[in-house]
Design a protein around this motif. Sequence first.
Motif, PDB file in Angstrom:
ATOM      1  N   TRP A  58      31.669 165.114  32.483  1.00  0.00           N
ATOM      2  CA  TRP A  58      31.898 166.586  31.675  1.00  0.00           C
ATOM      3  C   TRP A  58      32.788 167.422  32.443  1.00  0.00           C
ATOM      4  O   TRP A  58      33.563 168.144  32.011  1.00  0.00           O
ATOM      5  CB  TRP A  58      30.669 167.172  31.772  1.00  0.00           C
ATOM      6  N   SER A  61      36.224 167.169  31.367  1.00  0.00           N
ATOM      7  CA  SER A  61      36.684 167.551  29.883  1.00  0.00           C
ATOM      8  C   SER A  61      37.654 168.635  29.901  1.00  0.00           C
ATOM      9  O   SER A  61      37.457 169.455  30.673  1.00  0.00           O
ATOM     10  CB  SER A  61      35.269 167.762  29.196  1.00  0.00           C
ATOM     11  N   ARG A  66      35.298 172.030  25.797  1.00  0.00           N
ATOM     12  CA  ARG A  66      34.152 172.731  26.075  1.00  0.00           C
ATOM     13  C   ARG A  66      33.718 173.907  25.188  1.00  0.00           C
ATOM     14  O   ARG A  66      32.719 174.242  24.703  1.00  0.00           O
ATOM     15  CB  ARG A  66      34.295 173.196  27.457  1.00  0.00           C
ATOM     16  N   ILE A 165      27.192 175.244  32.016  1.00  0.00           N
ATOM     17  CA  ILE A 165      27.816 174.255  31.128  1.00  0.00           C
ATOM     18  C   ILE A 165      29.344 174.582  30.846  1.00  0.00           C
ATOM     19  O   ILE A 165      30.096 173.531  30.934  1.00  0.00           O
ATOM     20  CB  ILE A 165      27.105 173.879  29.825  1.00  0.00           C
ATOM     21  N   ALA A 170      26.674 169.981  34.838  1.00  0.00           N
ATOM     22  CA  ALA A 170      25.534 169.535  34.414  1.00  0.00           C
ATOM     23  C   ALA A 170      24.087 170.575  34.635  1.00  0.00           C
ATOM     24  O   ALA A 170      23.910 170.933  35.855  1.00  0.00           O
ATOM     25  CB  ALA A 170      24.849 168.306  34.533  1.00  0.00           C
ATOM     26  N   LEU A 195      27.479 168.333  23.038  1.00  0.00           N
ATOM     27  CA  LEU A 195      27.354 168.043  24.174  1.00  0.00           C
ATOM     28  C   LEU A 195      26.978 166.799  24.826  1.00  0.00           C
ATOM     29  O   LEU A 195      25.737 166.202  24.065  1.00  0.00           O
ATOM     30  CB  LEU A 195      26.391 169.109  24.931  1.00  0.00           C
ATOM     31  N   VAL A 199      24.262 166.278  30.122  1.00  0.00           N
ATOM     32  CA  VAL A 199      24.650 167.602  30.751  1.00  0.00           C
ATOM     33  C   VAL A 199      23.869 168.787  30.497  1.00  0.00           C
ATOM     34  O   VAL A 199      23.702 169.465  31.260  1.00  0.00           O
ATOM     35  CB  VAL A 199      26.310 167.874  29.906  1.00  0.00           C
TER      36      VAL A 199
END
Length: 496
Positions: A58, A61, A66, A165, A170, A195, A199
């Motif tokens: 994540w 990303s 996001r 987040i 996470a 999501l 996460v």
Amino acid sequence: MVTRISHWIDGAVVPGTSGRTGPVYNPATGLQSGEVDLASAEEVNGAVASAKAAAAEWRSSSLSRRSAVLFAFRELLHDGADELAKILTAEHGKVLADAHGEIARGLENVEFACGVPQLLKGGFSEQASSGVDVYSIRQPLGVVAGITPFNFPAMVPLWMAANAIACGNAFVLKPSEKDPSSSMWLAEAWKKAGLPDGVFSVVHGDKEAVDALLTHPDIAAVSFVGSTPIARYIYETGTAHGKRVQALGGAKNHMVVLPDADVDMAADAAVSAAYGAAGERCMAISVAVAVGDVGGPLVDAIAARLPKLRVGNGADPDSEMGPLITREHRDKVAGYIASGAESGAVVVVDGREADVPSDGFFLGTTLLDQVTPEMEVYRDEIFGPVLCVVRADTYEEALELVNANQYANGVAIFTRDGGAARQFQFDVEVGMVGINVPIPVPVAYYSFGGWKASLFGDTHMYGPEGINFYTRGKVVTSRWPDPATSVIDLGFPRTR
């Protein structure tokens, strides 16, 4: 029917294996509605392991991805507000209007986090030295945890999770075991929003789960909202294990009413702020400080309004105040009323004698006058529908009273005098100040938090300080070879 409420790990409902559970009640009926699994340390370890694996992906990303997830989550939260509000009312007891208000304030924080590409922008200095550039970036911490209270089971998790987040972390949520279902609704909404699994996780539990999070080596930061004794424990234990911690504690919020104030306006504000959500709010007004000769008219005005306040099942649209969270807490609050009367406070309105539903955990509104700082009802955070009135002769006496209190979460002043209001905001030693506003909860693009025993750590919740809390700053100093020595033809004049 009693519903089993399990954990949410790696994007799915995971039944507990500890063999321990806790009851969940509908406070309006007094009947058990659910049975929540209580996680063992081993189950917490499993959730953190899943979160750690998800965090690695994540954090890489893109900011646009996001934002897309957050925007999708925002739409699901907005469109599902009615459904979520019913869950909040069924397990907490607050009336539907309060439940919708809670969701709206949580939604603000999600909307703020949607702007993460702007929020995470760093700085850049070209030619800090000859041929040297310096720039700053903010990077996620990894796995972070939130431990949240029963009184706002949707809003407070959103205070934390949205920013965490958005910043690339996470998030592991340990909600209150008294009203856990809203956290599961949020978990499913995060998944629907796209999501990645892991996460956002939910582990239900009690002290065993809390301690497992506070001591886990892969948890980088912990956010907490609750009582001061527990906030102190969270802060001391978490920091002792090398974690970044923000722990918001209790409150004893004052509302100072000056002699020139609009008494009707102040009385309306006091009733809303003291008795909304049955007083189970960390920003509820607990003490009205009547300055000079305003005390009598203010008490009379508040007392006249209380019989009109309808107490009943929060699911009834006509109800204006619901029950308290548990029978034990209701009885504890009633004990404070008795203590106040025994200590010499004048019981103007007695909630123990109110005409309220016989089923459930109901208590009527209470108004105590002539309260003094030595009384237990003044010193303690009651967290119920009890408003104490303290008389002060002067502005200076009222200010001294507020500043001497161990809690410094929120405070309000009611006056028509702009100079007095400005002086008050300068003088008062409290983290959040309202001027003719009884509950000064900051909007999402500021940050929430008090001073003194209301906050452990130096970082307030959500807003800009939330972004900083869930990230670490990094400064990069770079030098590249002199273009004049490059073997690559750049196709334009070389400069030094």
